[in-house]
Structures are given as structure tokens and as C-alpha cells.
Design an enzyme around this catalytic site. Structure first.
Site, PDB file in Angstrom:
ATOM      1  N   LYS A   1       0.818  -1.200   0.431  1.00 58.88           N
ATOM      2  CA  LYS A   1       0.234  -0.584   0.168  1.00 58.88           C
ATOM      3  C   LYS A   1       1.324   1.021   0.100  1.00 58.88           C
ATOM      4  CE  LYS A   1      -0.330  -0.404   5.267  1.00 58.88           C
ATOM      5  NZ  LYS A   1      -1.273  -0.590   6.310  1.00 58.88           N
TER       6      LYS A   1
ATOM      7  N   TYR B   1      15.864  29.869   8.569  1.00 56.91           N
ATOM      8  CA  TYR B   1      14.889  30.323   8.635  1.00 56.91           C
ATOM      9  C   TYR B   1      15.200  30.472   9.736  1.00 56.91           C
ATOM     10  CZ  TYR B   1      12.493  31.012   4.649  1.00 56.91           C
ATOM     11  OH  TYR B   1      11.989  30.833   2.909  1.00 56.91           O
TER      12      TYR B   1
HETATM   13  C1  PLP Z   1      -0.392  -1.862   6.908  1.00 62.12           C
HETATM   14  C2  PLP Z   1      -0.876  -3.336   7.472  1.00 62.12           C
HETATM   15  C3  PLP Z   1       0.145  -3.734   7.664  1.00 62.12           C
HETATM   16  C4  PLP Z   1       1.840  -4.289   6.886  1.00 62.12           C
HETATM   17  O1  PLP Z   1       1.841  -3.377   8.523  1.00 62.12           O
HETATM   18  P1  PLP Z   1       3.625  -2.758   9.006  1.00 62.12           P
HETATM   19  O2  PLP Z   1       3.743  -2.732  10.055  1.00 62.12           O
HETATM   20  O3  PLP Z   1       4.414  -2.542   7.763  1.00 62.12           O
HETATM   21  O4  PLP Z   1       3.909  -4.858   8.682  1.00 62.12           O
HETATM   22  C5  PLP Z   1      -0.260  -5.125   7.505  1.00 62.12           C
HETATM   23  N1  PLP Z   1      -1.325  -5.193   8.058  1.00 62.12           N
HETATM   24  C6  PLP Z   1      -2.807  -4.369   7.465  1.00 62.12           C
HETATM   25  C7  PLP Z   1      -4.331  -4.426   7.698  1.00 62.12           C
HETATM   26  C8  PLP Z   1      -2.432  -3.327   7.789  1.00 62.12           C
HETATM   27  O5  PLP Z   1      -2.719  -2.157   7.529  1.00 62.12           O
END
Ligand code: PLP
Length: 337
Positions: free
Chosen positions: A30, A235
């Protein structure tokens, strides 16, 4: 000259293999593979043997199917959010993970007979069906997957994980089950079930302490100047030279995901030599104190062997996930492996 983000696909594959301890190991890609590039990362994982992929949103699933072609299983965590998405799930062979009674009813109406997963809420209270919902689901047939998600798996001693494990087993006594992301995978075999869902560990982040580093980020030096004691840099005139100093201005800033909270905390590296940030991070630039370098190289590294994503995250009070997924679009991206 642009900053260079190098992504080691061999390291991603090696980390995925090292996390492959359950009967089956999926791959979570994702958010553009945690900011590293959906297509090259997913194709590398598929070449390395991954056959089950997870994304958050249906549009990510469409992009992933386009990258991988037919064959691999693609599950969408957010499920069937609106009826208009039904055609995308069907046409791109995406498996929605159904999270509510409403999603189940919509699925029966628009996609009945297609493969689907169910997400159960085992205690995180983020997404998924509650135990009392299960008696009220339409008859959809057998789910391809039943999953849940742990809220504290990065803290091995936290009692929440065992409580969620017990709740999950009670809600899902059988079926093709999945409970664990990276953290849960490392909690041991009780947490593995049929398929795990690692994300961050593949990308070299905690809580997978044994991960191989995946990213190197090198920032080009645009200009070097000498400043006198008492002169300020950046800044807010926040950083003030305490000694005659040499300042390199590098090309990258918070618009590139090097968030402003790094100001005052981060270090860049010239090979083995640390060079502290001088002053606040601006949108496209930051100042670096290179006074101690015998000569100033063309590039300074902000991610690399001396400072991984979690070390950089610590400097900004955040987590490696946020550093990775914030990485901007202006880098030249080099994929190795
Ligand atoms: C993002 C996510 C993962 C992966 O999690 P990590 O901590 O990056 O290994 C797995 N399952 C779900 C439902 C997630 O949202």
C-alpha cells in the site's frame, strides 16, 4: 542535479524471505510500496516468489494488477467502500476485505459469487466486523481470507496482543486466517495462522531489527559558504555559529519529505563523517555544518549505512513508516537488483 534515492530491491526480497516463516507470506505494498515505488517493488517481490499482495485502496489494487498481470492474489483492506467500485473489483480481479455489515450487503448485491475476505475487529477498533455483527451477515459463501490486525505488536510484552489473539480465534475458529503484519510475525508461531502480511520489515524498518537496509538518499550540495562567529543560518535565524564555520546548502527539504521536525536533530553523512544540520529545514533546502570535513563532497547522505529510516525518524520524533511514506517525487530514483 537532483537528489538520488536508491532502492535496493535485493534487500527488499531478502527481508521478505527472512520474514517468510508462516505457511504463506504476503506482501503489503500500500501507499506506493511505502513510498518506494509500487511497480518496481511489487514486480521484484513477485520475481522473488510472492503471490499474495495487499493494498489499502481499490485504486492501488488497479495499479498493482496492471503492474503484475493476471495470477497474484490482490486483497484490498478498505473493502467495497461504494457500489461504483464493484466494476473495478471484478474487472481487475481484486479481493475486497469486507469490514462492515453494509459492505457485506453491498458485496452480495453487486459482486455476489466473487472472491472476498472478511476483516474482524479483534480489539483495535479501527476497521472490521465486531463479534455481534457476525450473526447478521448475508450468506456470502466461504471467505477467501479472514483477517484481523494487532494494535501493539511492535511492543512484544504488551498484553494487548495476546488478548487480540484470543478474540480473533474465538471469532474465527477456522478458515484461511491472517492476523499478523511485521510485528505479529515476530511474536511467534501462535500469531502466524495461514498467511502473514509484512510491510515495514520488508522495507528495512522496525520492529524487524534484523532487516537489511533498503534505501540510500543522497542530497547534492548547491553552495558552500564560510560564516563568522555570531552569524546565523536559515529561517528564524535559529542556528548561530559558535566558531568560524563552513556551511553547505543541500538541495532537498520538507517538500521532499525531509520533514521540518528534523530541524536541530538530524545528521547528514560524508562517508563516515557526520555533519549536523545547521538551522531549520526549508521547503527545498537545508544547511549542513561541514566545518570538520577536509573537503566538501558533491553529495551528502541523509539515509544510508550510518543512519537508517528509524534513526532519522528518531531525530524528528516520528517513526520509520512516516519517513518512508513522506519521501517526495523530486528524487531521481535508482533501483538496484
Ligand atoms: C499496513 C498494514 C499491514 C502491514 O503492516 P507493517 O507494520 O508495515 O508490517 C498489515 N495489515 C494491515 C491491515 C495494514 O493496514
Amino acid at each position: 542535479m537532483r537528489a538520488v534515492l536508491e532502492v535496493d530491491l535485493n534487500a527488499i526480497r531478502a527481508n521478505w524471505r527472512a520474514l517468510s516463516v508462516a505457511p504463506e507470506t504476503g506482501a503489503v505494498v500500500k501507499a506506493d510500496a511505502y513510498g518506494l515505488g509500487l511497480t518496481p517493488v511489487a514486480q521484484a517481490l513477485a520475481r522473488g516468489g510472492a503471490t499474495s499482495f495487499f493494498v489499502a485502496q481499490v485504486e492501488e489494487g488497479v495499479a498493482l494488477r496492471t503492474a503484475l498481470g493476471a495470477g497474484p492474489e490482490i486483497t484490498v483492506f478498505s473493502g467495497l467502500m461504494q457500489a461504483q467500485d464493484a466494476a473495478l473489483f471484478r474487472d481487475y480481479a481484486l479481493v475486497p476485505c469486507l469490514n462492515s455489515i453494509e459492505q457485506c450487503v453491498d458485496f452480495a448485491t453487486y459482486l455476489g459469487g466473487q472472491p472476498f475476505g472478511l476483516q474482524y475487529d479483534s480489539g483495535m477498533n479501527r476497521l472490521g466486523l465486531e463479534a455481534q455483527d457476525l450473526a447478521h451477515l448475508p450468506d456470502l459463501g466461504t471467505p477467501r481470507l479472514i483477517m484481523s490486525h494487532l494494535s501493539c505488536s511492535d511492543e512484544p510484552s504488551h498484553p494487548q496482543s495476546a488478548a487480540q489473539l484470543a478474540a480473533f480465534v474465538e471469532m474465527a475458529p477456522q478458515g484461511r486466517r491472517s492476523l499478523s503484519a511485521t510485528g505479529g510475525t515476530l511474536l511467534g508461531p501462535d500469531y502466524h495462522f495461514d498467511i502473514t502480511r509484512p510491510g515495514i520489515g520488508m522495507y528495512g524498518g522496525m520492529p524487524f531489527a534484523a532487516a537489511q537496509p533498503v534505501v540510500t538518499l543522497s542530497l547534492p550540495v548547491i553552495q558552500v559558504r564560510d560564516v563568522q562567529v555570531g552569524e546565523s543560518v536559515g529561517y528564524g535565524a535559529h542556528w548561530i555559529a559558535q566558531r568560524p564555520s563552513r556551511i553547505a546548502t543541500v538541495s532537498s527539504g520538507y517538500a521532499d519529505g525531509l520533514i521540518r521536525a528534523l530541524s536541530g536533530g538530524a545528521t547528514l553523512w560524508a562517508g563516515d563523517m557526520p555533519c549536523p544540520l545547521a538551522g531549520r529545514v526549508s521547503m527545498d533546502l537545508m544547511g549542513v555544518d561541514v566545518t570538520d570535513l577536509p573537503h566538501v563532497p558533491q553529495m551528502l547522505d541523509i539515509l544510508g549505512p550510518h543512519q537508517g529510516i528509524d534513526a532519522l525518524a528518531d531525530a524528528a520524533g516520528t517513526i520509520g513508516y512516516e519517513i518512508l511514506t513522506s519521501l517526495g517525487t523530486r528524487y531521481a530514483r535508482h533501483y538496484v537488483g
